[in-house]
Design a protein around this motif. Sequence first.
Motif, PDB file in Angstrom:
ATOM      1  N   ALA A  35      57.572-138.167 -89.221  1.00 55.77           N
ATOM      2  CA  ALA A  35      58.022-137.441 -88.002  1.00 55.77           C
ATOM      3  C   ALA A  35      56.714-137.333 -87.401  1.00 55.77           C
ATOM      4  O   ALA A  35      57.125-136.029 -86.095  1.00 55.77           O
ATOM      5  CB  ALA A  35      59.035-136.252 -87.551  1.00 55.77           C
ATOM      6  N   ALA A  36      55.388-136.924 -87.772  1.00 57.01           N
ATOM      7  CA  ALA A  36      54.468-136.838 -86.711  1.00 57.01           C
ATOM      8  C   ALA A  36      53.493-137.077 -85.300  1.00 57.01           C
ATOM      9  O   ALA A  36      52.974-136.283 -84.581  1.00 57.01           O
ATOM     10  CB  ALA A  36      53.056-136.903 -87.813  1.00 57.01           C
ATOM     11  N   ASN A  37      54.546-138.263 -84.990  1.00 58.38           N
ATOM     12  CA  ASN A  37      54.290-138.434 -84.477  1.00 58.38           C
ATOM     13  C   ASN A  37      55.782-137.735 -82.513  1.00 58.38           C
ATOM     14  O   ASN A  37      55.024-138.280 -81.085  1.00 58.38           O
ATOM     15  CB  ASN A  37      54.172-139.897 -83.569  1.00 58.38           C
ATOM     16  CG  ASN A  37      55.639-140.268 -83.537  1.00 58.38           C
ATOM     17  OD1 ASN A  37      56.337-140.167 -84.103  1.00 58.38           O
ATOM     18  ND2 ASN A  37      56.077-141.319 -83.074  1.00 58.38           N
ATOM     19  N   GLY A 110      65.576-145.362 -88.265  1.00 59.62           N
ATOM     20  CA  GLY A 110      66.235-144.424 -89.066  1.00 59.62           C
ATOM     21  C   GLY A 110      66.706-142.810 -87.723  1.00 59.62           C
ATOM     22  O   GLY A 110      66.965-142.318 -88.526  1.00 59.62           O
ATOM     23  N   TRP A 111      65.250-142.801 -87.733  1.00 59.32           N
ATOM     24  CA  TRP A 111      65.049-141.950 -86.648  1.00 59.32           C
ATOM     25  C   TRP A 111      65.937-141.431 -84.951  1.00 59.32           C
ATOM     26  O   TRP A 111      66.027-142.376 -84.268  1.00 59.32           O
ATOM     27  CB  TRP A 111      63.558-141.594 -86.454  1.00 59.32           C
ATOM     28  CG  TRP A 111      63.041-140.930 -87.492  1.00 59.32           C
ATOM     29  CD1 TRP A 111      62.407-141.824 -88.623  1.00 59.32           C
ATOM     30  CD2 TRP A 111      62.846-139.666 -88.046  1.00 59.32           C
ATOM     31  NE1 TRP A 111      62.034-141.587 -89.363  1.00 59.32           N
ATOM     32  CE2 TRP A 111      62.436-139.547 -89.792  1.00 59.32           C
ATOM     33  CE3 TRP A 111      63.089-138.951 -88.267  1.00 59.32           C
ATOM     34  CZ2 TRP A 111      61.221-138.901 -90.752  1.00 59.32           C
ATOM     35  CZ3 TRP A 111      62.620-137.716 -88.519  1.00 59.32           C
ATOM     36  CH2 TRP A 111      62.224-138.139 -90.274  1.00 59.32           C
ATOM     37  N   GLN A 158      67.760-138.024 -88.936  1.00 57.15           N
ATOM     38  CA  GLN A 158      66.860-139.453 -89.970  1.00 57.15           C
ATOM     39  C   GLN A 158      68.592-139.983 -90.502  1.00 57.15           C
ATOM     40  O   GLN A 158      68.636-139.326 -91.380  1.00 57.15           O
ATOM     41  CB  GLN A 158      65.880-139.398 -90.872  1.00 57.15           C
ATOM     42  CG  GLN A 158      65.232-140.182 -91.502  1.00 57.15           C
ATOM     43  CD  GLN A 158      64.417-139.942 -92.246  1.00 57.15           C
ATOM     44  OE1 GLN A 158      64.584-138.837 -93.130  1.00 57.15           O
ATOM     45  NE2 GLN A 158      63.173-140.595 -93.048  1.00 57.15           N
ATOM     46  N   GLY A 159      68.687-141.320 -90.150  1.00 55.42           N
ATOM     47  CA  GLY A 159      69.905-141.278 -90.664  1.00 55.42           C
ATOM     48  C   GLY A 159      71.366-140.800 -90.479  1.00 55.42           C
ATOM     49  O   GLY A 159      71.550-140.071 -89.674  1.00 55.42           O
ATOM     50  N   GLU A 160      72.318-141.070 -90.910  1.00 56.95           N
ATOM     51  CA  GLU A 160      73.781-140.461 -91.106  1.00 56.95           C
ATOM     52  C   GLU A 160      73.768-139.458 -91.894  1.00 56.95           C
ATOM     53  O   GLU A 160      73.221-139.167 -92.570  1.00 56.95           O
ATOM     54  CB  GLU A 160      74.650-141.801 -91.220  1.00 56.95           C
ATOM     55  CG  GLU A 160      74.342-143.037 -90.465  1.00 56.95           C
ATOM     56  CD  GLU A 160      74.201-142.937 -89.109  1.00 56.95           C
ATOM     57  OE1 GLU A 160      75.676-142.100 -88.001  1.00 56.95           O
ATOM     58  OE2 GLU A 160      73.702-143.578 -88.285  1.00 56.95           O
ATOM     59  N   TYR A 162      75.192-135.760 -90.763  1.00 61.96           N
ATOM     60  CA  TYR A 162      75.597-134.711 -89.893  1.00 61.96           C
ATOM     61  C   TYR A 162      76.368-133.576 -90.920  1.00 61.96           C
ATOM     62  O   TYR A 162      77.179-133.988 -91.054  1.00 61.96           O
ATOM     63  CB  TYR A 162      76.091-134.349 -88.700  1.00 61.96           C
ATOM     64  CG  TYR A 162      75.950-132.991 -88.287  1.00 61.96           C
ATOM     65  CD1 TYR A 162      74.616-132.794 -86.997  1.00 61.96           C
ATOM     66  CD2 TYR A 162      76.895-132.125 -88.446  1.00 61.96           C
ATOM     67  CE1 TYR A 162      75.046-131.487 -86.917  1.00 61.96           C
ATOM     68  CE2 TYR A 162      77.365-131.295 -87.514  1.00 61.96           C
ATOM     69  CZ  TYR A 162      75.771-130.597 -86.669  1.00 61.96           C
ATOM     70  OH  TYR A 162      75.925-129.499 -86.974  1.00 61.96           O
ATOM     71  N   PRO A 163      75.668-132.224 -91.317  1.00 58.62           N
ATOM     72  CA  PRO A 163      74.496-131.614 -90.629  1.00 58.62           C
ATOM     73  C   PRO A 163      73.319-132.315 -91.570  1.00 58.62           C
ATOM     74  O   PRO A 163      72.292-131.864 -91.824  1.00 58.62           O
ATOM     75  CB  PRO A 163      74.567-130.008 -90.877  1.00 58.62           C
ATOM     76  CG  PRO A 163      75.850-130.525 -91.773  1.00 58.62           C
ATOM     77  CD  PRO A 163      75.931-131.586 -92.259  1.00 58.62           C
ATOM     78  N   GLY A 164      73.526-133.175 -92.971  1.00 62.02           N
ATOM     79  CA  GLY A 164      72.226-133.732 -93.797  1.00 62.02           C
ATOM     80  C   GLY A 164      71.673-134.161 -93.180  1.00 62.02           C
ATOM     81  O   GLY A 164      70.639-134.269 -94.073  1.00 62.02           O
ATOM     82  N   ASN A 165      71.779-134.884 -92.214  1.00 60.67           N
ATOM     83  CA  ASN A 165      70.506-135.845 -91.728  1.00 60.67           C
ATOM     84  C   ASN A 165      69.404-134.817 -90.328  1.00 60.67           C
ATOM     85  O   ASN A 165      68.607-135.756 -90.441  1.00 60.67           O
ATOM     86  CB  ASN A 165      70.907-137.099 -91.010  1.00 60.67           C
ATOM     87  CG  ASN A 165      72.137-136.762 -89.852  1.00 60.67           C
ATOM     88  OD1 ASN A 165      72.341-135.173 -89.996  1.00 60.67           O
ATOM     89  ND2 ASN A 165      72.677-137.579 -88.831  1.00 60.67           N
TER      90      ASN A 165
END
Length: 188
Positions: A35-37, A110-111, A158-160, A162-165
Amino acid sequence: MRALVATMVLCAGLLVSPTLTDAAAASTADPASRAANFQLPFPCGQSWTGNSSNSSAHRSYELDLNRGGTPDADLGDTVVAAAAGTVVISSHQGSLNGYGNLVKIDHGGGWATYYAHLDVRNVAVGQAVAQGQRIGTVGKTSRPGNNISAHLHYEVRQGEGYPGNIRKAVFNGVTFGYPTQTLTSKNC
């Protein structure tokens, strides 16, 4: 001599290969590096304070972002895309989930980023957006009967699942300093 050089290159390749594989695996395992961008979702040079703990609705690393001052001082301020992508949601979702006017941008791999409680949405589903492009304005829309002050509710997922993503927010390559931090946008 050629056989010796070829053997050394082959051996060097075998020795380097696991290191490259380990680095690639670490990169995909570390959400911050992927996610650095992402940039702060506001125009360049503006300072905003993010808070992950000032709402009972927060379940993970969600951020509420304000510039400060009086309640609703941020109402109508420009919100921009944190990274390039494609709009997959641009609708009022108050009764569904309390997000009010919501824009969700798919960044690939996935983001996705979520921009909730917007006053105005300036993008449509299927639209490609550039990093720093205006996507809406700060608002206080929510579910009927839920009276909130103006702020941007921001999430990185990231991915599916919620809220773990939900992932920690990363702006300009630096992980947000949870639970609260004031940052200046470099989304230029």
